[in-house]
Design a protein around this motif. Structure first.
Motif, PDB file in Angstrom:
ATOM      1  N   SER A   9       0.822  -1.199   0.000  1.00 43.32           N
ATOM      2  CA  SER A   9       0.000   0.000   0.000  1.00 43.32           C
ATOM      3  C   SER A   9       0.862   1.256   0.000  1.00 43.32           C
ATOM      4  O   SER A   9       0.580   2.225  -0.714  1.00 43.32           O
ATOM      5  N   ARG A  13       1.070   4.156  -2.916  1.00 40.91           N
ATOM      6  CA  ARG A  13       0.898   5.588  -2.655  1.00 40.91           C
ATOM      7  C   ARG A  13       2.115   6.374  -3.140  1.00 40.91           C
ATOM      8  O   ARG A  13       1.987   7.452  -3.712  1.00 40.91           O
ATOM      9  N   THR A  17       2.055   9.231  -6.036  1.00 31.14           N
ATOM     10  CA  THR A  17       2.549  10.597  -5.825  1.00 31.14           C
ATOM     11  C   THR A  17       3.558  10.970  -6.894  1.00 31.14           C
ATOM     12  O   THR A  17       3.532  12.079  -7.447  1.00 31.14           O
TER      13      THR A  17
END
Length: 200
Positions: A9, A13, A17
């Motif tokens: 996870s 992320r 980004t």
């Protein structure tokens, strides 16, 4: 198990980004150019923190390098798709040329790859990125067209550099409003003459 899921996870992320930063920067660099684009507006457009930018990239030029690599990779993939099954050596070169003109014509790409890229990163770095993103198609096409190395009258690396520079100059001229067909015709004639001289 939970720890593995959390790591996955976090990686997702982090990658999301990074993609947001590259995408926002690409839009701004294409619209305004490298010099007129500041990191605060990139951060704002990407909806991330300034810290996030510097976590992923050393500075603006490092982020620009990532944008250039992404654009160069897209150009190389397009050329590869369009030249999978050429009818002849001449067809491979002409189809590759047309594919390059099509790919580099995407809004903002001429500015990023042909104007700001060499100015910001230098031509040596641009050549390295080109090689690393699969930009050897032209060299391979010329090698195919000119036959075995021992039979060639031309040094392949030098010829590739010259033809590549001609492609870039033509793409810049086309972007500024020149008729594309005249460059297509001129470069096709060069390819035909090269292949005819080599008896291919």
């Amino acid at each position: 198990m939970q720890e593995t899921s959390e790591r996955r996870s976090n990686r997702s992320r982090t990658e999301a980004t990074r993609k947001k930063l590259i995408s926002a920067a690409r839009q701004l660099f294409a619209k305004k150019g490298y010099a007129e684009t500041g990191t605060p507006e990139i951060v704002k457009a990407a909806a991330v923190t300034r810290g996030a930018l510097y976590h992923h990239f050393e500075d603006k030029s490092d982020l620009f390098r990532a944008v250039v690599r992404q654009e160069a990779d897209a150009v190389a993939r397009h050329i590869e798709r369009e030249t999978l099954d050429p009818a002849s050596a001449l067809d491979a070169l002409i189809t590759g040329m047309d594919a390059y003109f099509d790919a580099v014509n995407k809004p903002g790409r001429v500015r990023i790859l042909l104007l700001d890229g060499p100015a910001v990163l230098g031509q040596k770095e641009m050549n390295r990125i080109d090689r690393e993103t699969g930009g050897e198609e032209l060299k391979e096409g010329l090698a195919y067209a000119l036959g075995k190395e021992e039979d060639r009258d031309y040094p392949l690396d030098a010829l590739t550099l010259i033809i590549s520079a001609a492609f870039d100059k033509a793409a810049l001229a086309i972007a500024e409003g020149d008729e594309r067909h005249q460059y297509h015709k001129a470069l096709s004639a060069i390819f035909s003459a090269l292949i005819e001289k080599e008896g291919r």
